[in-house]
Design an enzyme around this catalytic site. Structure first.
Site, PDB file in Angstrom:
ATOM      1  N   ALA A  71      45.539  40.379  56.256  1.00  0.00           N
ATOM      2  CA  ALA A  71      46.083  39.144  56.339  1.00  0.00           C
ATOM      3  C   ALA A  71      46.033  38.560  57.829  1.00  0.00           C
ATOM      4  O   ALA A  71      46.092  39.253  58.724  1.00  0.00           O
ATOM      5  CB  ALA A  71      47.633  39.292  55.843  1.00  0.00           C
ATOM      6  N   GLY A 116      45.043  43.427  53.696  1.00  0.00           N
ATOM      7  CA  GLY A 116      44.808  42.654  52.510  1.00  0.00           C
ATOM      8  C   GLY A 116      43.455  42.552  52.154  1.00  0.00           C
ATOM      9  O   GLY A 116      43.082  42.309  50.925  1.00  0.00           O
ATOM     10  N   GLU A 139      48.813  48.509  57.719  1.00  0.00           N
ATOM     11  CA  GLU A 139      49.948  47.757  57.898  1.00  0.00           C
ATOM     12  C   GLU A 139      50.939  48.544  58.681  1.00  0.00           C
ATOM     13  O   GLU A 139      51.824  47.802  59.227  1.00  0.00           O
ATOM     14  CB  GLU A 139      50.403  47.196  56.491  1.00  0.00           C
ATOM     15  CG  GLU A 139      49.555  46.359  55.822  1.00  0.00           C
ATOM     16  CD  GLU A 139      48.554  46.765  54.980  1.00  0.00           C
ATOM     17  OE1 GLU A 139      48.146  47.811  55.281  1.00  0.00           O
ATOM     18  OE2 GLU A 139      48.165  45.773  53.926  1.00  0.00           O
TER      19      GLU A 139
HETATM   20  N1  CO8 Z   1      44.588  38.441  61.611  1.00  0.00           N
HETATM   21  C1  CO8 Z   1      44.181  37.538  62.439  1.00  0.00           C
HETATM   22  N2  CO8 Z   1      43.198  37.569  63.275  1.00  0.00           N
HETATM   23  C2  CO8 Z   1      42.328  38.686  63.438  1.00  0.00           C
HETATM   24  C3  CO8 Z   1      42.699  39.787  62.302  1.00  0.00           C
HETATM   25  C4  CO8 Z   1      43.859  39.823  61.375  1.00  0.00           C
HETATM   26  N3  CO8 Z   1      44.051  40.482  60.564  1.00  0.00           N
HETATM   27  N4  CO8 Z   1      41.734  40.524  62.521  1.00  0.00           N
HETATM   28  C5  CO8 Z   1      40.937  40.281  63.896  1.00  0.00           C
HETATM   29  N5  CO8 Z   1      41.438  39.158  64.021  1.00  0.00           N
HETATM   30  C6  CO8 Z   1      40.769  38.441  65.181  1.00  0.00           C
HETATM   31  C7  CO8 Z   1      41.144  38.895  66.393  1.00  0.00           C
HETATM   32  O1  CO8 Z   1      42.343  38.464  66.967  1.00  0.00           O
HETATM   33  C8  CO8 Z   1      40.055  38.384  67.248  1.00  0.00           C
HETATM   34  O2  CO8 Z   1      40.295  37.119  67.649  1.00  0.00           O
HETATM   35  P1  CO8 Z   1      39.909  36.500  69.063  1.00  0.00           P
HETATM   36  O3  CO8 Z   1      38.729  36.755  69.311  1.00  0.00           O
HETATM   37  O4  CO8 Z   1      40.420  35.167  68.988  1.00  0.00           O
HETATM   38  O5  CO8 Z   1      40.805  37.412  69.986  1.00  0.00           O
HETATM   39  C9  CO8 Z   1      38.781  38.482  66.320  1.00  0.00           C
HETATM   40  O6  CO8 Z   1      39.311  38.555  65.121  1.00  0.00           O
HETATM   41  C10 CO8 Z   1      37.940  39.683  66.585  1.00  0.00           C
HETATM   42  O7  CO8 Z   1      38.667  40.762  66.416  1.00  0.00           O
HETATM   43  P2  CO8 Z   1      38.657  41.954  67.693  1.00  0.00           P
HETATM   44  O8  CO8 Z   1      38.456  41.235  68.996  1.00  0.00           O
HETATM   45  O9  CO8 Z   1      40.162  42.838  67.495  1.00  0.00           O
HETATM   46  O10 CO8 Z   1      37.596  42.777  67.144  1.00  0.00           O
HETATM   47  P3  CO8 Z   1      37.489  44.384  67.374  1.00  0.00           P
HETATM   48  O11 CO8 Z   1      36.239  44.885  67.219  1.00  0.00           O
HETATM   49  O12 CO8 Z   1      38.120  44.759  68.738  1.00  0.00           O
HETATM   50  O13 CO8 Z   1      38.449  45.013  66.468  1.00  0.00           O
HETATM   51  C11 CO8 Z   1      39.462  45.376  64.186  1.00  0.00           C
HETATM   52  C12 CO8 Z   1      38.443  44.781  65.094  1.00  0.00           C
HETATM   53  C13 CO8 Z   1      39.735  46.850  64.225  1.00  0.00           C
HETATM   54  C14 CO8 Z   1      39.348  44.970  62.844  1.00  0.00           C
HETATM   55  C15 CO8 Z   1      40.778  44.638  64.660  1.00  0.00           C
HETATM   56  O14 CO8 Z   1      40.572  43.252  64.795  1.00  0.00           O
HETATM   57  C16 CO8 Z   1      41.988  44.986  63.910  1.00  0.00           C
HETATM   58  O15 CO8 Z   1      42.771  45.608  64.012  1.00  0.00           O
HETATM   59  N6  CO8 Z   1      42.383  43.815  63.380  1.00  0.00           N
HETATM   60  C17 CO8 Z   1      43.593  44.061  62.322  1.00  0.00           C
HETATM   61  C18 CO8 Z   1      43.596  44.690  61.143  1.00  0.00           C
HETATM   62  C19 CO8 Z   1      44.765  45.069  60.530  1.00  0.00           C
HETATM   63  O16 CO8 Z   1      45.677  45.295  60.903  1.00  0.00           O
HETATM   64  N7  CO8 Z   1      44.835  44.324  59.257  1.00  0.00           N
HETATM   65  C20 CO8 Z   1      45.896  44.384  58.403  1.00  0.00           C
HETATM   66  C21 CO8 Z   1      46.788  43.097  58.561  1.00  0.00           C
HETATM   67  S1  CO8 Z   1      48.303  43.080  57.782  1.00  0.00           S
HETATM   68  C22 CO8 Z   1      47.978  42.736  56.208  1.00  0.00           C
HETATM   69  O17 CO8 Z   1      46.777  42.640  55.746  1.00  0.00           O
HETATM   70  C23 CO8 Z   1      49.157  42.785  55.187  1.00  0.00           C
HETATM   71  C24 CO8 Z   1      48.712  42.313  54.052  1.00  0.00           C
HETATM   72  C25 CO8 Z   1      49.836  42.186  52.857  1.00  0.00           C
HETATM   73  C26 CO8 Z   1      50.203  40.618  52.903  1.00  0.00           C
HETATM   74  C27 CO8 Z   1      48.892  39.976  52.297  1.00  0.00           C
HETATM   75  C28 CO8 Z   1      49.413  38.575  51.487  1.00  0.00           C
HETATM   76  C29 CO8 Z   1      47.992  37.657  51.382  1.00  0.00           C
END
Ligand code: CO8
Length: 266
Positions: A71, A116, A139
């Protein structure tokens, strides 16, 4: 015939004969799911899926880094509890819609399928992953819980112990595509370069089978989650009987006996 749905901001949707390909296309945010993406998914799944013309739906992420990285965390920052419930409900509605579709749904997973994203993939009938894909439910590292079905579907898919490990240890317990395959989370795993080729094999496998038989089998298998064994067996026997008044079964059986390929288009 190839056709696209216009006026979508975050999805690319292409119909190519009996195959619909839905690409969640926010590669700069690793295809994170926000309310707009969910709304567009709802529109496509509820308004554009005609069982008469579409038999397979492939769901994938735009770019080469992610299926869906979860998400949208930025969008979640300002959510109230009521907003969060609504967001989770909306996401759950999408996953249930995928499960209820007559069409076979295939998640094509390369890169990150987190939170998600993992939950969205699990709502598909078949997950085809590249070896380097990363599956996880991080999460808890954000101080939140899965809200898109993860606490329920992951347990059903891989069993309580593996699910607990992934759900409770969060990002420290993400799985590669290969590990996810060994643990039963994904259906097929291949070298990254062969991912599309493997998806095509799935598509051809489904298209070579009787459309009604596939749809009925999907319905019964999905219902197995929520039915007692006796009720499920009863439903199966009834559906098995119903097949025999369908020309599709007559064609399939006759084709086998006559040593020819079946023609299910008749
Ligand atoms: N949301 C928003 N932006 C994101 C997300 C995300 N989940 N994941 C990555 N991005 C963005 C980053 O902010 C970054 O943006 P910017 O270039 O503007 O700074 C861009 O994508 C690239 O990401 P990274 O620079 O972080 O790339 P890395 O290679 O360093 O890391 C990762 C990749 C490991 C995937 C890292 O981005 C990360 O940890 N992302 C978050 C993963 C996460 O925690 N996911 C779970 C989210 S919570 C959830 O899914 C709850 C679901 C329940 C509700 C659903 C209802 C629909």
């Amino acid at each position: 015939m190839t056709e696209s749905i216009q006026d979508l901001q975050h999805l690319l949707v292409k119909f190519d004969g009996p195959v619909c390909r839905i690409t969640i296309n926010r590669p700069k945010a690793l295809n994170a799911l926000n309310a707009e993406v969910l709304q567009e998914l709802e529109t496509v799944l509820f308004r554009h899926m005609d069982p008469a013309s579409t038999r397979v739906v492939v769901l994938e992420g735009g770019g080469d880094r992610a299926f869906v990285a979860g998400a949208d965390i930025t969008a979640m920052q300002s959510m109230s509890s009521a907003d969060a419930r609504e967001f989770a409900r909306h996401g759950q509605m999408i996953t249930k819609a995928l499960e209820s579709l007559t069409q076979v749904t295939v998640a094509k997973v390369q890169g990150f399928a987190l939170g998600g994203g993992c939950e969205l993939a699990m709502a598909c009938d078949i997950i085809v992953a590249s070896k380097s894909a990363r599956f996880g439910q991080p999460e808890v590292n954000l101080g939140i819980i899965p809200g898109f079905g993860g606490t329920q579907r992951l347990v059903r898919r891989v069993g309580m112990h593996v699910a607990m490990d992934m759900l409770l240890c969060g990002k420290s317990r993400s799985l590669t595509g290969e590990d996810a395959h060994k643990l039963g989370l994904v259906s097929r795993v291949v070298d990254d370069a062969k991912l599309e080729e493997e998806v095509q094999k799935v598509i051809q496998g489904v298209l070579g089978a009787g459309p009604n038989a596939v749809a009925e089998t999907k319905r019964l298998a999905r219902d197995a989650y929520s039915m007692s064994l006796d009720a499920g067996l009863n439903a199966e026997a009834n559906a098995f009987a119903a097949c025999f008044v369908d020309p599709e079964a007559q064609e399939g059986i006759a084709a086998f006996i006559e040593k020819r390929a079946p023609d299910f288009s008749v």
